[in-house]
Design a protein around this motif. Structure first.
Motif, PDB file in Angstrom:
ATOM      1  N   THR A 311     -40.210 -28.664 -33.805  1.00  0.00           N
ATOM      2  CA  THR A 311     -39.204 -28.742 -32.745  1.00  0.00           C
ATOM      3  C   THR A 311     -38.678 -27.363 -32.370  1.00  0.00           C
ATOM      4  OG1 THR A 311     -37.564 -29.244 -34.467  1.00  0.00           O
ATOM      5  CG2 THR A 311     -38.496 -31.101 -33.275  1.00  0.00           C
ATOM      6  N   SER A 312     -38.218 -26.600 -33.350  1.00  0.00           N
ATOM      7  CA  SER A 312     -37.677 -25.265 -33.060  1.00  0.00           C
ATOM      8  C   SER A 312     -38.739 -24.339 -32.494  1.00  0.00           C
ATOM      9  CB  SER A 312     -37.073 -24.659 -34.338  1.00  0.00           C
ATOM     10  OG  SER A 312     -35.966 -25.401 -34.784  1.00  0.00           O
ATOM     11  N   ALA A 313     -39.932 -24.378 -33.081  1.00  0.00           N
ATOM     12  CA  ALA A 313     -41.010 -23.501 -32.612  1.00  0.00           C
ATOM     13  C   ALA A 313     -41.376 -23.814 -31.165  1.00  0.00           C
ATOM     14  CB  ALA A 313     -42.235 -23.645 -33.521  1.00  0.00           C
ATOM     15  N   ASN A 314     -41.413 -25.091 -30.804  1.00  0.00           N
ATOM     16  CA  ASN A 314     -41.778 -25.462 -29.434  1.00  0.00           C
ATOM     17  C   ASN A 314     -40.704 -25.086 -28.428  1.00  0.00           C
ATOM     18  OD1 ASN A 314     -44.313 -26.496 -30.067  1.00  0.00           O
ATOM     19  ND2 ASN A 314     -43.526 -28.532 -30.498  1.00  0.00           N
ATOM     20  N   VAL A 315     -39.442 -25.258 -28.790  1.00  0.00           N
ATOM     21  CA  VAL A 315     -38.365 -24.862 -27.879  1.00  0.00           C
ATOM     22  C   VAL A 315     -38.414 -23.358 -27.630  1.00  0.00           C
ATOM     23  CG1 VAL A 315     -35.864 -24.661 -27.598  1.00  0.00           C
ATOM     24  CG2 VAL A 315     -36.841 -26.786 -28.470  1.00  0.00           C
ATOM     25  N   ILE A 316     -38.623 -22.579 -28.688  1.00  0.00           N
ATOM     26  CA  ILE A 316     -38.730 -21.120 -28.531  1.00  0.00           C
ATOM     27  C   ILE A 316     -39.940 -20.773 -27.664  1.00  0.00           C
ATOM     28  CG2 ILE A 316     -39.155 -18.940 -29.744  1.00  0.00           C
ATOM     29  CD1 ILE A 316     -37.611 -20.211 -32.144  1.00  0.00           C
ATOM     30  N   GLY A 317     -41.069 -21.449 -27.915  1.00  0.00           N
ATOM     31  CA  GLY A 317     -42.288 -21.179 -27.150  1.00  0.00           C
ATOM     32  C   GLY A 317     -42.119 -21.438 -25.656  1.00  0.00           C
ATOM     33  N   TRP A 318     -41.496 -22.565 -25.314  1.00  0.00           N
ATOM     34  CA  TRP A 318     -41.287 -22.876 -23.896  1.00  0.00           C
ATOM     35  C   TRP A 318     -40.261 -21.940 -23.265  1.00  0.00           C
ATOM     36  CZ3 TRP A 318     -44.816 -25.213 -21.452  1.00  0.00           C
ATOM     37  CH2 TRP A 318     -45.538 -26.273 -22.018  1.00  0.00           C
ATOM     38  N   THR A 319     -39.208 -21.605 -23.999  1.00  0.00           N
ATOM     39  CA  THR A 319     -38.204 -20.685 -23.463  1.00  0.00           C
ATOM     40  C   THR A 319     -38.834 -19.330 -23.166  1.00  0.00           C
ATOM     41  OG1 THR A 319     -36.492 -21.795 -24.790  1.00  0.00           O
ATOM     42  CG2 THR A 319     -35.950 -19.648 -23.872  1.00  0.00           C
ATOM     43  N   PHE A 320     -39.620 -18.855 -24.111  1.00  0.00           N
ATOM     44  CA  PHE A 320     -40.280 -17.561 -23.924  1.00  0.00           C
ATOM     45  C   PHE A 320     -41.260 -17.607 -22.760  1.00  0.00           C
ATOM     46  CE2 PHE A 320     -41.686 -13.449 -25.481  1.00  0.00           C
ATOM     47  CZ  PHE A 320     -40.521 -12.993 -26.080  1.00  0.00           C
ATOM     48  N   SER A 321     -41.960 -18.721 -22.617  1.00  0.00           N
ATOM     49  CA  SER A 321     -42.898 -18.881 -21.499  1.00  0.00           C
ATOM     50  C   SER A 321     -42.168 -18.760 -20.169  1.00  0.00           C
ATOM     51  CB  SER A 321     -43.591 -20.245 -21.586  1.00  0.00           C
ATOM     52  OG  SER A 321     -44.314 -20.379 -22.789  1.00  0.00           O
ATOM     53  N   GLU A 322     -41.012 -19.418 -20.050  1.00  0.00           N
ATOM     54  CA  GLU A 322     -40.255 -19.364 -18.800  1.00  0.00           C
ATOM     55  C   GLU A 322     -39.684 -17.965 -18.549  1.00  0.00           C
ATOM     56  OE1 GLU A 322     -40.364 -21.330 -16.511  1.00  0.00           O
ATOM     57  OE2 GLU A 322     -40.505 -23.410 -17.167  1.00  0.00           O
ATOM     58  N   LEU A 323     -39.287 -17.271 -19.600  1.00  0.00           N
ATOM     59  CA  LEU A 323     -38.796 -15.901 -19.430  1.00  0.00           C
ATOM     60  C   LEU A 323     -39.901 -14.984 -18.915  1.00  0.00           C
ATOM     61  CD1 LEU A 323     -36.581 -15.508 -22.647  1.00  0.00           C
ATOM     62  CD2 LEU A 323     -35.789 -15.713 -20.270  1.00  0.00           C
ATOM     63  N   LEU A 324     -41.124 -15.197 -19.390  1.00  0.00           N
ATOM     64  CA  LEU A 324     -42.246 -14.390 -18.914  1.00  0.00           C
ATOM     65  C   LEU A 324     -42.595 -14.737 -17.469  1.00  0.00           C
ATOM     66  CD1 LEU A 324     -44.480 -14.423 -22.103  1.00  0.00           C
ATOM     67  CD2 LEU A 324     -43.480 -12.404 -21.043  1.00  0.00           C
ATOM     68  N   ARG A 325     -42.367 -15.966 -17.071  1.00  0.00           N
ATOM     69  CA  ARG A 325     -42.616 -16.383 -15.689  1.00  0.00           C
ATOM     70  C   ARG A 325     -41.506 -15.926 -14.749  1.00  0.00           C
ATOM     71  NH1 ARG A 325     -42.698 -22.078 -14.838  1.00  0.00           N
ATOM     72  NH2 ARG A 325     -44.013 -21.781 -13.003  1.00  0.00           N
ATOM     73  N   HIS A 326     -40.349 -15.584 -15.320  1.00  0.00           N
ATOM     74  CA  HIS A 326     -39.192 -15.193 -14.507  1.00  0.00           C
ATOM     75  C   HIS A 326     -38.643 -13.864 -15.040  1.00  0.00           C
ATOM     76  CE1 HIS A 326     -39.523 -19.579 -13.988  1.00  0.00           C
ATOM     77  NE2 HIS A 326     -39.035 -19.365 -12.785  1.00  0.00           N
ATOM     78  N   PRO A 327     -39.311 -12.748 -14.713  1.00  0.00           N
ATOM     79  CA  PRO A 327     -38.907 -11.421 -15.226  1.00  0.00           C
ATOM     80  C   PRO A 327     -37.449 -11.079 -14.926  1.00  0.00           C
ATOM     81  CG  PRO A 327     -41.049 -11.301 -14.138  1.00  0.00           C
ATOM     82  CD  PRO A 327     -40.512 -12.660 -13.861  1.00  0.00           C
ATOM     83  N   LYS A 328     -36.917 -11.564 -13.800  1.00  0.00           N
ATOM     84  CA  LYS A 328     -35.527 -11.268 -13.456  1.00  0.00           C
ATOM     85  C   LYS A 328     -34.581 -11.911 -14.471  1.00  0.00           C
ATOM     86  CE  LYS A 328     -32.142 -11.590  -9.728  1.00  0.00           C
ATOM     87  NZ  LYS A 328     -31.875 -12.076  -8.339  1.00  0.00           N
ATOM     88  N   VAL A 329     -34.898 -13.145 -14.897  1.00  0.00           N
ATOM     89  CA  VAL A 329     -34.085 -13.825 -15.910  1.00  0.00           C
ATOM     90  C   VAL A 329     -34.178 -13.067 -17.237  1.00  0.00           C
ATOM     91  CG1 VAL A 329     -33.753 -15.962 -17.215  1.00  0.00           C
ATOM     92  CG2 VAL A 329     -34.348 -16.066 -14.793  1.00  0.00           C
ATOM     93  N   MET A 330     -35.391 -12.646 -17.589  1.00  0.00           N
ATOM     94  CA  MET A 330     -35.583 -11.856 -18.814  1.00  0.00           C
ATOM     95  C   MET A 330     -34.723 -10.595 -18.771  1.00  0.00           C
ATOM     96  SD  MET A 330     -37.651 -11.431 -21.687  1.00  0.00           S
ATOM     97  CE  MET A 330     -39.390 -11.901 -21.477  1.00  0.00           C
ATOM     98  N   LYS A 331     -34.724  -9.897 -17.623  1.00  0.00           N
ATOM     99  CA  LYS A 331     -33.959  -8.650 -17.502  1.00  0.00           C
ATOM    100  C   LYS A 331     -32.463  -8.923 -17.578  1.00  0.00           C
ATOM    101  CE  LYS A 331     -33.687  -4.243 -16.994  1.00  0.00           C
ATOM    102  NZ  LYS A 331     -34.104  -3.364 -18.125  1.00  0.00           N
ATOM    103  N   ASN A 332     -32.008  -9.987 -16.945  1.00  0.00           N
ATOM    104  CA  ASN A 332     -30.587 -10.344 -17.016  1.00  0.00           C
ATOM    105  C   ASN A 332     -30.156 -10.600 -18.455  1.00  0.00           C
ATOM    106  OD1 ASN A 332     -30.306 -10.147 -14.250  1.00  0.00           O
ATOM    107  ND2 ASN A 332     -30.513 -12.346 -13.880  1.00  0.00           N
ATOM    108  N   LEU A 333     -31.024 -11.267 -19.189  1.00  0.00           N
ATOM    109  CA  LEU A 333     -30.717 -11.582 -20.587  1.00  0.00           C
ATOM    110  C   LEU A 333     -30.690 -10.303 -21.427  1.00  0.00           C
ATOM    111  CD1 LEU A 333     -30.138 -13.674 -22.734  1.00  0.00           C
ATOM    112  CD2 LEU A 333     -32.597 -14.122 -22.917  1.00  0.00           C
TER     113      LEU A 333
END
Length: 512
Positions: A311-333
């Protein structure tokens, strides 16, 4: 929960033809109850609606709900089901009428591998379940206990950061999915069992095989009379796996018992806590304090391990995937974290409460990728009428948390998009009171490990985003990154996520 294909299901039809004929000609029809059932698709003989599930049941059930409504009636084999696909319906079933659906159905796999369904997540509602849940909530998963295990999370995450820093020096493409899975495994095994590696047996391999068996579709659970034939070989496989796991857990528990009277260099773990409770004098008059033995301990340990790692590994994996798809969100974070902690040190768990944008990112990730796409099934304890529909005793309940989090009636037309800013003026309550997003369930059977899961996920994401800039491999762009999932108790990525880290902190940062 389900992984059936149409070919597999229809393969059972010749075997069951004789049974069908006997049922049609010799079985007396029951008197129909003059009560309204929820709408649903027509059923086929023997298999009911199993053929409707497909390879991704959470998606298939979402499509069906658009036709038949948010409270939908289905038949899987011989078992009646109600499927819930809206926040209003979820509130009705999981809050207003929660007591009727507080129990779990038995399955062949859980009976064999969980010592007669003695684990907290899958045991039937009653005094035993209440006792075990209270034990786990107070002694294993409380905020105080989660904080106590903080040094383990810090140490293991520090090891990962150091290995990623080495990879960044040579521009190596890192298998992020694998790295995160190994990290979560090491953290959880050290918390639960005291250490993550054993020379005499492959614990991680056994647990991974057990997870596959727990998530396997077993036709005998839905057509019970087929269980005697063990057509899929799952009964044999579960018994073999149960024996192997029991032998391993016996070794580990015995090792802990033998070390209780000597000075220990390791930290206190879940087994130490449970053994202490087992040997403690318990007030037998208190219903909430049932005595536990070694069998209960083993069932609880398996429950926590199986419920925590994927469960934890999958949530982290999907979150990281979305951050890579949205560089602006990654930079804001990154900007938020750097503003609070600077660039000369790593993130500490005590910093997490300062990161409001991180909370928004995690909330949005959990909305789109809940811990379990379909919450663990519940079973109706007695017949009840809800919203004008008659629900018969023993009917099973499935809550499609994946569909609820993507409901355009609640989350607007961009419900399918990753957009953390939708939570600027909204804070999610994961205790099950905000039914428009219930990644951890709700009511009496909601996940008791919410705090542990959120701390782990937030800490890992914050640390990896703060310590590194990330790029996708040269042949992949944010727009064409594969985001397909495969079905399981949780929803992992269909393909592992790969990315290239580059270290972004001051060079003299201490990893320890």
């Amino acid at each position: 929960m389900f992984s059936a294909t149409t070919i597999t299901i229809f393969g059972f039809l010749p075997i069951t033809l004789a049974y069908l004929l006997c049922t049609l000609f010799f079985h007396k029809k029951e008197k129909t109850i003059n009560n309204k059932k929820p709408p649903g698709p027509p059923t086929l003989p023997i298999i009911g609606n199993l053929h409707k599930l497909g390879n991704l049941p959470h998606r298939s059930l979402q499509l069906l709900s658009k036709k038949y409504g948010p409270i939908m009636s289905l038949q899987f084999g011989q078992i009646p089901f109600i499927v819930i696909s809206s926040s209003k319906a979820a509130e009705l079933f999981l809050k207003t009428h929660d007591i009727y659906f507080a129990s779990r159905p038995k399955s062949q796999g859980s009976e064999i591998m969980s010592y007669g369904s003695k684990g907290m997540a899958i045991s039937e509602y009653g005094p035993y379940w209440r006792s075990v849940r209270k034990l786990c909530t107070l002694n294993l998963l409380s905020a105080l206990k989660v904080e106590m295990f903080g040094p383990i999370r810090k140490e293991e995450l520090g090891v990962l950061v150091k290995s990623l820093e080495k990879a960044s020096l040579v521009g190596e493409v890192v298998n992020v999915s694998e790295a995160v899975e190994n990290l979560i495994e090491d953290i959880m095994y050290k918390m639960i069992l005291g250490r993550s590696k054993y020379e005499q047996f492959d614990l991680k391999g056994l647990i991974q095989e057990a997870m596959v068996l727990f998530g396997s579709f077993n036709v005998a659970d839905y057509v019970p009379w087929l269980s005697a034939f063990d057509i899929q070989g799952l009964t044999r496989a579960c018994k073999k796996m149960s024996k192997s796991l029991d032998e391993v857990l016996e070794v580990i528990i015995t090792e802990h018992e033998e070390s209780t009277n000597v000075e220990k260099t390791r930290h206190e773990d879940f087994i130490d806590i449970l053994l202490s409770i087992m040997h403690h004098n318990i007030d037998k008059e208190n219903e909430q304090s049932h005595a536990i033995d070694r069998t209960n301990i083993k069932a609880i340990l398996l429950d926590v391990i199986l419920g925590a790692i994927d469960t934890s590994a999958n949530v982290i994996g999907w979150t990281f995937s979305e951050l890579l798809r949205h560089p602006k969100v990654m930079k804001n974070l990154q900007n938020e974290i750097e503003k609070e902690v600077g660039n000369k040190r790593m993130v500490e768990e005590k910093d997490l409460k300062k990161f409001k944008y991180l909370d928004m990112v995690i909330d949005e990730s959990l909305r789109l990728y809940p811990v379990g796409p379909l919450l663990l099934p519940r079973e109706c304890r007695e017949s009840v009428t809800i919203d004008g529909y008659f629900i018969k005793e023993k009917t099973r309940l499935i809550v499609n948390a994946w569909a609820i989090g993507r409901d355009p009636n609640v989350w607007s037309e961009n419900a399918e998009e990753f957009y953390p800013e939708r939570f600027v003026d909204k804070t999610m309550n994961y205790q099950g009171q905000d039914f428009e997003c219930i990644p951890f369930g709700s009511g009496r059977r909601r996940c008791p490990g919410i705090h542990l899961g959120l701390v782990t996920v937030r800490f890992v994401i914050a640390q990896l985003v703060h310590c590194f800039n990330w790029e996708l491999p040269s042949n992949i762009t944010p727009s064409n990154l594969n985001m397909e999932e495969k079905f399981g108790l949780s929803i992992p990525r269909a393909q592992h996520l790969h990315a290239i880290p580059s270290y972004r902190l001051a060079c003299d940062v201490n990893h320890e």
